[in-house]
Write a protein that holds these residues in place. Structure first.
Motif, short mmCIF file in Angstrom:
data_model
loop_
_atom_site.label_atom_id
_atom_site.label_comp_id
_atom_site.label_asym_id
_atom_site.label_seq_id
_atom_site.Cartn_x
_atom_site.Cartn_y
_atom_site.Cartn_z
N GLN A 1 2.90 10.00 -9.96
CA GLN A 1 2.11 10.16 -11.18
C GLN A 1 1.34 11.48 -11.14
OE1 GLN A 1 -0.78 7.08 -11.79
NE2 GLN A 1 -1.03 7.56 -13.94
N GLN A 2 0.82 11.83 -9.98
CA GLN A 2 0.09 13.09 -9.83
C GLN A 2 1.02 14.28 -10.02
OE1 GLN A 2 -3.24 13.25 -9.44
NE2 GLN A 2 -3.08 15.45 -9.69
N ALA B 1 2.09 1.71 -3.57
CA ALA B 1 1.02 2.20 -4.43
C ALA B 1 0.77 3.68 -4.19
CB ALA B 1 -0.25 1.40 -4.18
N MET B 2 0.80 4.11 -2.94
CA MET B 2 0.61 5.53 -2.63
C MET B 2 1.74 6.37 -3.22
SD MET B 2 -2.03 6.39 -0.88
CE MET B 2 -2.43 6.94 0.73
N ASP B 3 2.98 5.89 -3.11
CA ASP B 3 4.11 6.63 -3.68
C ASP B 3 3.98 6.72 -5.20
OD1 ASP B 3 5.18 7.04 -1.20
OD2 ASP B 3 6.64 5.41 -1.35
N ALA B 4 3.55 5.64 -5.83
CA ALA B 4 3.38 5.66 -7.28
C ALA B 4 2.28 6.64 -7.68
CB ALA B 4 3.04 4.26 -7.78
N MET B 5 1.21 6.67 -6.94
CA MET B 5 0.12 7.61 -7.25
C MET B 5 0.59 9.05 -7.07
SD MET B 5 -3.29 5.72 -5.70
CE MET B 5 -3.89 7.27 -5.13
N ARG B 6 1.35 9.31 -6.02
CA ARG B 6 1.85 10.67 -5.79
C ARG B 6 2.79 11.11 -6.90
NH1 ARG B 6 3.16 9.49 0.28
NH2 ARG B 6 1.10 9.80 1.20
N SER C 1 0.83 -1.20 0.00
CA SER C 1 0.00 0.00 0.00
C SER C 1 0.86 1.25 0.00
CB SER C 1 -0.95 0.01 1.19
OG SER C 1 -0.24 0.09 2.41
#
Length: 44
Positions: free
Chosen positions: A35-36, A28-33, A25
């Motif tokens: 990407q954002q 996944a949060m680091d990847a989302m950040r 998790s």
């Protein structure tokens, strides 16, 4: 096989699942950040 194996083995598996869930998790949060951030920089 002793009776302790029936407690120890599932406990170790459960601990592994929990650790994997936490690390997954976070990844996944680091990847989302990231990407954002890339999307925000692209908009500028």
């Amino acid at each position: 096989m002793t009776a302790g194996h029936f407690i120890f083995i599932p406990a170790v598996l459960l601990v592994g699942i929990v650790i994997g869930w936490i690390l997954g998790s976070r990844a996944a949060m680091d990847a989302m950040r990231s990407q954002q951030k890339r999307a925000d920089e692209k908009r500028r």
